[in-house]
Scaffold this active site. Structure first.
Site, PDB file in Angstrom:
ATOM      1  N   SER A  64     -69.571   7.226 -20.483  1.00  0.00           N
ATOM      2  CA  SER A  64     -70.146   6.194 -21.353  1.00  0.00           C
ATOM      3  C   SER A  64     -69.704   6.355 -22.799  1.00  0.00           C
ATOM      4  O   SER A  64     -70.506   6.260 -23.733  1.00  0.00           O
ATOM      5  CB  SER A  64     -71.672   6.199 -21.252  1.00  0.00           C
ATOM      6  OG  SER A  64     -72.094   5.779 -19.967  1.00  0.00           O
ATOM      7  N   GLY A  87     -70.788   5.405 -16.587  1.00  0.00           N
ATOM      8  CA  GLY A  87     -71.201   4.036 -16.304  1.00  0.00           C
ATOM      9  C   GLY A  87     -72.651   3.729 -16.616  1.00  0.00           C
ATOM     10  O   GLY A  87     -73.115   2.612 -16.380  1.00  0.00           O
ATOM     11  N   HIS A  95     -61.688  13.527 -10.276  1.00  0.00           N
ATOM     12  CA  HIS A  95     -62.699  12.644 -10.854  1.00  0.00           C
ATOM     13  C   HIS A  95     -63.895  12.559  -9.907  1.00  0.00           C
ATOM     14  O   HIS A  95     -63.741  12.614  -8.687  1.00  0.00           O
ATOM     15  CB  HIS A  95     -62.108  11.250 -11.094  1.00  0.00           C
ATOM     16  CG  HIS A  95     -62.967  10.374 -11.943  1.00  0.00           C
ATOM     17  ND1 HIS A  95     -64.058   9.707 -11.452  1.00  0.00           N
ATOM     18  CD2 HIS A  95     -62.891  10.059 -13.271  1.00  0.00           C
ATOM     19  CE1 HIS A  95     -64.631   9.011 -12.432  1.00  0.00           C
ATOM     20  NE2 HIS A  95     -63.946   9.216 -13.542  1.00  0.00           N
ATOM     21  N   LYS A 152     -59.378   2.508 -13.926  1.00  0.00           N
ATOM     22  CA  LYS A 152     -59.961   2.436 -12.590  1.00  0.00           C
ATOM     23  C   LYS A 152     -59.350   1.271 -11.790  1.00  0.00           C
ATOM     24  O   LYS A 152     -58.184   0.938 -11.979  1.00  0.00           O
ATOM     25  CB  LYS A 152     -61.483   2.358 -12.693  1.00  0.00           C
ATOM     26  CG  LYS A 152     -62.063   3.517 -13.510  1.00  0.00           C
ATOM     27  CD  LYS A 152     -63.557   3.627 -13.430  1.00  0.00           C
ATOM     28  CE  LYS A 152     -64.013   4.825 -14.254  1.00  0.00           C
ATOM     29  NZ  LYS A 152     -65.473   5.065 -14.133  1.00  0.00           N
ATOM     30  N   ASN A 172     -58.972   5.433 -18.601  1.00  0.00           N
ATOM     31  CA  ASN A 172     -58.998   5.317 -17.137  1.00  0.00           C
ATOM     32  C   ASN A 172     -59.421   3.895 -16.801  1.00  0.00           C
ATOM     33  O   ASN A 172     -60.610   3.556 -16.884  1.00  0.00           O
ATOM     34  CB  ASN A 172     -59.970   6.336 -16.542  1.00  0.00           C
ATOM     35  CG  ASN A 172     -60.081   6.218 -15.032  1.00  0.00           C
ATOM     36  OD1 ASN A 172     -59.272   5.550 -14.385  1.00  0.00           O
ATOM     37  ND2 ASN A 172     -61.086   6.860 -14.454  1.00  0.00           N
ATOM     38  N   GLU A 181     -67.219  15.603 -17.563  1.00  0.00           N
ATOM     39  CA  GLU A 181     -67.821  14.299 -17.290  1.00  0.00           C
ATOM     40  C   GLU A 181     -69.115  14.487 -16.495  1.00  0.00           C
ATOM     41  O   GLU A 181     -69.083  14.555 -15.261  1.00  0.00           O
ATOM     42  CB  GLU A 181     -66.861  13.421 -16.478  1.00  0.00           C
ATOM     43  CG  GLU A 181     -65.733  12.810 -17.268  1.00  0.00           C
ATOM     44  CD  GLU A 181     -65.160  11.601 -16.541  1.00  0.00           C
ATOM     45  OE1 GLU A 181     -65.091  10.533 -17.155  1.00  0.00           O
ATOM     46  OE2 GLU A 181     -64.797  11.730 -15.368  1.00  0.00           O
ATOM     47  N   GLU A 216     -65.630  10.195  -8.919  1.00  0.00           N
ATOM     48  CA  GLU A 216     -65.540   9.091  -7.958  1.00  0.00           C
ATOM     49  C   GLU A 216     -64.624   9.458  -6.796  1.00  0.00           C
ATOM     50  O   GLU A 216     -64.846   9.018  -5.660  1.00  0.00           O
ATOM     51  CB  GLU A 216     -65.071   7.824  -8.667  1.00  0.00           C
ATOM     52  CG  GLU A 216     -66.111   7.287  -9.640  1.00  0.00           C
ATOM     53  CD  GLU A 216     -65.574   6.297 -10.651  1.00  0.00           C
ATOM     54  OE1 GLU A 216     -66.380   5.789 -11.449  1.00  0.00           O
ATOM     55  OE2 GLU A 216     -64.343   6.036 -10.653  1.00  0.00           O
TER      56      GLU A 216
END
Length: 243
Positions: free
Chosen positions: A205, A169, A92, A9, A7, A163, A94
């Site tokens: 991560s 991150g 996701h 992003k 991904n 996730e 986000e």
């Protein structure tokens, strides 16, 4: 079959340079690699990869819940399929933070199926839910709301990416013991509700270092990789951990 999803992003990546440094020759044919570039790079990446690395599949980072019509700024699964894509990330964290609700995510999973795309459904708890022991409750909620209402044989047509939001991150992946517990929970829930097994991958991560340890968890079938996938050599090393 193991699965390794990148991904990228909202990052600009030079497709030619990335593919030149990504050595697929040393990676087992039992590992399916899928790259999800930003929308503007998809066509260039597909064009280049189809010449250099035909084994690589291309995915989108999201799709509309609608197939066509007056939906300004959205991109449909039909459009993605027409330019050669095979997968799309759905739900996701986000995207959820930007306002995607459970009904929208469910509709996007259905739309992906309708457009012959494989959805990569992302689920996972946040730090507060984890700290208060609510991981199981959150996972059940997301599967019940985002997948189970479809009531169809989806197990071989979907990837579920666990996730945990607090790991994304952060540079610190979850502990194997926690990952094992959650993976067993997810597979059991899917088996009880859809009557079959599914492909489960982990994201949060993931690096070449953490992947070597995470790959030891029996029920994990691959990884969804964010920042580390921007480095083709690092991404290749993550692939080697799955062998």
């Amino acid at each position: 079959m193991k699965h390794l999803i990148a991904n990228w992003k909202m990052n600009l990546v030079n497709p030619d340079a990335w593919l030149k440094d990504f050595d697929l020759n040393n990676i087992s044919e039992e590992i399916q690699v899928v790259i999800c570039p930003n929308y503007l790079d998809i066509k260039d990446f597909y064009k280049t990869s189809s010449k250099i690395h035909k084994k690589i599949l291309i995915g989108a980072q999201n799709l509309s819940s609608e197939t066509e019509g007056a939906f300004t700024g959205q991109i449909s699964g039909k459009m993605l399929k027409n330019i050669g894509l095979s997968h799309s990330i759905v739900g996701h964290s986000e995207s959820r933070l930007q306002g995607e609700d459970d009904e929208t995510i469910l509709n996007k999973v259905q739309t992906a199926f309708d457009c012959d795309l494989i959805p990569i459904l992302c689920i996972g708890e946040n730090q507060d839910e984890y700290s208060k022991g609510r991981t199981e409750k959150k996972i059940k909620h997301q599967l019940i709301k985002n997948l189970f209402p479809l009531q169809q044989n989806t197990s071989n047509k979907i990837l579920i990416a666990y996730e945990p939001i607090y790991a994304i991150g952060s540079g610190i992946a979850v502990q194997n013991e926690h990952l094992q517990e959650v993976s067993l929970l997810i597979k059991e829930l899917v088996r009880d509700n859809l009557g079959a097994d599914l492909t489960l991958i982990y994201g949060g991560s993931v690096t070449s270092e953490s992947a070597r340890n995470l790959a030891k968890v029996d029920d994990i079938d691959g990884f969804l990789v964010g920042n580390a996938s921007l480095d083709p050599k690092e991404f290749a090393n993550i692939a080697l951990s799955l062998e």
